[in-house]
Design a protein around this motif. Structure first.
Motif, PDB file in Angstrom:
ATOM      1  N   GLN A 159      -3.768   9.477   8.230  1.00 25.03           N
ATOM      2  CA  GLN A 159      -2.942   9.796   7.070  1.00 25.03           C
ATOM      3  C   GLN A 159      -1.491  10.053   7.493  1.00 25.03           C
ATOM      4  OE1 GLN A 159      -3.733   9.543   3.947  1.00 25.03           O
ATOM      5  NE2 GLN A 159      -1.842  10.372   3.111  1.00 25.03           N
ATOM      6  N   LEU A 160      -1.300  10.783   8.559  1.00 24.61           N
ATOM      7  CA  LEU A 160       0.058  11.053   9.044  1.00 24.61           C
ATOM      8  C   LEU A 160       0.763   9.764   9.477  1.00 24.61           C
ATOM      9  CD1 LEU A 160      -0.506  14.349  11.049  1.00 24.61           C
ATOM     10  CD2 LEU A 160       0.646  14.085   8.832  1.00 24.61           C
ATOM     11  N   LEU A 161       0.031   8.883  10.131  1.00 24.27           N
ATOM     12  CA  LEU A 161       0.619   7.598  10.537  1.00 24.27           C
ATOM     13  C   LEU A 161       0.974   6.749   9.318  1.00 24.27           C
ATOM     14  CD1 LEU A 161      -1.679   6.686  13.561  1.00 24.27           C
ATOM     15  CD2 LEU A 161       0.731   7.377  13.632  1.00 24.27           C
ATOM     16  N   ARG A 162       0.111   6.748   8.309  1.00 25.34           N
ATOM     17  CA  ARG A 162       0.391   6.002   7.087  1.00 25.34           C
ATOM     18  C   ARG A 162       1.667   6.524   6.426  1.00 25.34           C
ATOM     19  NH1 ARG A 162      -3.460   7.164   3.169  1.00 25.34           N
ATOM     20  NH2 ARG A 162      -2.905   5.304   2.025  1.00 25.34           N
ATOM     21  N   LEU A 163       1.756   7.844   6.288  1.00 26.44           N
ATOM     22  CA  LEU A 163       2.939   8.436   5.654  1.00 26.44           C
ATOM     23  C   LEU A 163       4.208   8.158   6.449  1.00 26.44           C
ATOM     24  CD1 LEU A 163       1.484  11.867   4.510  1.00 26.44           C
ATOM     25  CD2 LEU A 163       2.295  10.022   3.037  1.00 26.44           C
ATOM     26  N   ALA A 164       4.118   8.264   7.765  1.00 25.66           N
ATOM     27  CA  ALA A 164       5.292   8.025   8.605  1.00 25.66           C
ATOM     28  C   ALA A 164       5.759   6.575   8.485  1.00 25.66           C
ATOM     29  CB  ALA A 164       4.971   8.369  10.057  1.00 25.66           C
ATOM     30  N   ALA A 165       4.821   5.633   8.527  1.00 30.19           N
ATOM     31  CA  ALA A 165       5.192   4.218   8.459  1.00 30.19           C
ATOM     32  C   ALA A 165       5.866   3.882   7.135  1.00 30.19           C
ATOM     33  CB  ALA A 165       3.958   3.347   8.665  1.00 30.19           C
ATOM     34  N   VAL A 166       5.277   4.337   6.045  1.00 30.29           N
ATOM     35  CA  VAL A 166       5.864   4.047   4.728  1.00 30.29           C
ATOM     36  C   VAL A 166       7.184   4.787   4.558  1.00 30.29           C
ATOM     37  CG1 VAL A 166       5.502   4.369   2.254  1.00 30.29           C
ATOM     38  CG2 VAL A 166       3.696   3.420   3.641  1.00 30.29           C
ATOM     39  N   GLY A 167       7.246   6.006   5.032  1.00 30.28           N
ATOM     40  CA  GLY A 167       8.495   6.770   4.933  1.00 30.28           C
ATOM     41  C   GLY A 167       9.638   6.114   5.689  1.00 30.28           C
ATOM     42  N   VAL A 168       9.369   5.678   6.903  1.00 34.31           N
ATOM     43  CA  VAL A 168      10.397   5.013   7.712  1.00 34.31           C
ATOM     44  C   VAL A 168      10.817   3.696   7.061  1.00 34.31           C
ATOM     45  CG1 VAL A 168      10.777   3.821   9.917  1.00 34.31           C
ATOM     46  CG2 VAL A 168       9.801   6.110   9.883  1.00 34.31           C
ATOM     47  N   ALA A 169       9.842   2.942   6.572  1.00 35.49           N
ATOM     48  CA  ALA A 169      10.164   1.648   5.954  1.00 35.49           C
ATOM     49  C   ALA A 169      11.028   1.825   4.709  1.00 35.49           C
ATOM     50  CB  ALA A 169       8.879   0.904   5.608  1.00 35.49           C
ATOM     51  N   PHE A 170      10.639   2.732   3.834  1.00 36.63           N
ATOM     52  CA  PHE A 170      11.423   2.921   2.618  1.00 36.63           C
ATOM     53  C   PHE A 170      12.773   3.573   2.893  1.00 36.63           C
ATOM     54  CE2 PHE A 170       7.462   2.048   0.295  1.00 36.63           C
ATOM     55  CZ  PHE A 170       7.970   1.125  -0.607  1.00 36.63           C
ATOM     56  N   PHE A 171      12.847   4.391   3.925  1.00 37.51           N
ATOM     57  CA  PHE A 171      14.145   4.933   4.325  1.00 37.51           C
ATOM     58  C   PHE A 171      15.063   3.800   4.782  1.00 37.51           C
ATOM     59  CE2 PHE A 171      17.018   6.735   7.536  1.00 37.51           C
ATOM     60  CZ  PHE A 171      17.656   7.691   6.750  1.00 37.51           C
ATOM     61  N   ALA A 172      14.512   2.847   5.535  1.00 35.16           N
ATOM     62  CA  ALA A 172      15.315   1.701   5.984  1.00 35.16           C
ATOM     63  C   ALA A 172      15.778   0.861   4.798  1.00 35.16           C
ATOM     64  CB  ALA A 172      14.503   0.849   6.956  1.00 35.16           C
ATOM     65  N   PHE A 173      14.898   0.657   3.815  1.00 37.57           N
ATOM     66  CA  PHE A 173      15.306  -0.075   2.618  1.00 37.57           C
ATOM     67  C   PHE A 173      16.399   0.680   1.858  1.00 37.57           C
ATOM     68  CE2 PHE A 173      10.933  -2.012   2.837  1.00 37.57           C
ATOM     69  CZ  PHE A 173      11.380  -3.298   3.086  1.00 37.57           C
ATOM     70  N   ALA A 174      16.263   1.984   1.756  1.00 36.52           N
ATOM     71  CA  ALA A 174      17.257   2.789   1.035  1.00 36.52           C
ATOM     72  C   ALA A 174      18.608   2.754   1.740  1.00 36.52           C
ATOM     73  CB  ALA A 174      16.771   4.228   0.899  1.00 36.52           C
ATOM     74  N   ARG A 175      18.598   2.709   3.056  1.00 36.05           N
ATOM     75  CA  ARG A 175      19.857   2.641   3.803  1.00 36.05           C
ATOM     76  C   ARG A 175      20.536   1.296   3.618  1.00 36.05           C
ATOM     77  NH1 ARG A 175      21.841   6.408   7.683  1.00 36.05           N
ATOM     78  NH2 ARG A 175      22.684   4.497   8.498  1.00 36.05           N
ATOM     79  N   GLN A 176      19.744   0.272   3.317  1.00 30.89           N
ATOM     80  CA  GLN A 176      20.308  -1.062   3.124  1.00 30.89           C
ATOM     81  C   GLN A 176      21.099  -1.113   1.817  1.00 30.89           C
ATOM     82  OE1 GLN A 176      17.322  -4.020   3.515  1.00 30.89           O
ATOM     83  NE2 GLN A 176      18.791  -5.668   3.788  1.00 30.89           N
ATOM     84  N   ASP A 177      20.405  -0.992   0.700  1.00 26.33           N
ATOM     85  CA  ASP A 177      21.043  -0.870  -0.607  1.00 26.33           C
ATOM     86  C   ASP A 177      19.977  -0.636  -1.666  1.00 26.33           C
ATOM     87  OD1 ASP A 177      19.948  -3.385  -1.072  1.00 26.33           O
ATOM     88  OD2 ASP A 177      21.860  -4.427  -1.188  1.00 26.33           O
ATOM     89  N   ALA A 178      20.416  -0.343  -2.873  1.00 30.46           N
ATOM     90  CA  ALA A 178      19.483  -0.003  -3.953  1.00 30.46           C
ATOM     91  C   ALA A 178      18.588  -1.184  -4.324  1.00 30.46           C
ATOM     92  CB  ALA A 178      20.252   0.488  -5.174  1.00 30.46           C
ATOM     93  N   LEU A 179      19.118  -2.381  -4.326  1.00 33.88           N
ATOM     94  CA  LEU A 179      18.317  -3.547  -4.684  1.00 33.88           C
ATOM     95  C   LEU A 179      17.190  -3.760  -3.679  1.00 33.88           C
ATOM     96  CD1 LEU A 179      17.819  -5.928  -6.553  1.00 33.88           C
ATOM     97  CD2 LEU A 179      19.389  -7.270  -5.130  1.00 33.88           C
ATOM     98  N   ALA A 180      17.475  -3.591  -2.402  1.00 31.43           N
ATOM     99  CA  ALA A 180      16.439  -3.736  -1.375  1.00 31.43           C
ATOM    100  C   ALA A 180      15.330  -2.711  -1.592  1.00 31.43           C
ATOM    101  CB  ALA A 180      17.040  -3.574   0.017  1.00 31.43           C
ATOM    102  N   LEU A 181      15.714  -1.478  -1.881  1.00 30.27           N
ATOM    103  CA  LEU A 181      14.734  -0.427  -2.122  1.00 30.27           C
ATOM    104  C   LEU A 181      13.886  -0.740  -3.357  1.00 30.27           C
ATOM    105  CD1 LEU A 181      13.551   2.359  -1.475  1.00 30.27           C
ATOM    106  CD2 LEU A 181      15.401   3.348  -2.841  1.00 30.27           C
TER     107      LEU A 181
END
Length: 87
Positions: free
Chosen positions: A42-64
């Motif tokens: 569960q912790l690995l799942r949360l970390a992976a999704v959190g990191v991925a969506f953080f990267a999308f958010a850093r890119q721009d709103a459309l990517a997210l």
């Protein structure tokens, strides 16, 4: 392929992995035994999704938003394939 479509595809793959490991994690919890395995997964799942969506958010709103749309599309496929939760 445009960047927005690529983000949606990556979001779909991420969602497919999320809901696939959710199924595995549920089996681990219900099987009993060592509790550290499902907790770690569960912790690995949360970390992976959190990191991925953080990267999308850093890119721009459309990517997210496109990644989220892909993730939610994967959820719809998982619910259709395995059924809606009871309750």
């Amino acid at each position: 392929m445009s960047e927005a479509v690529l983000c949606a595809v990556i979001g779909f793959v991420l969602g497919t992995a999320w809901f696939g490991t959710l199924r595995i994690n549920t089996r681990l919890y219900l099987a009993g035994g060592a509790l550290w395995r499902p907790v770690l997964l569960q912790l690995l799942r949360l970390a992976a999704v959190g990191v991925a969506f953080f990267a999308f958010a850093r890119q721009d709103a459309l990517a997210l938003l496109m990644a989220l749309a892909g993730f939610l599309a994967a959820r719809a496929v998982a619910v259709r394939r395995h059924g809606a939760p009871a309750g």
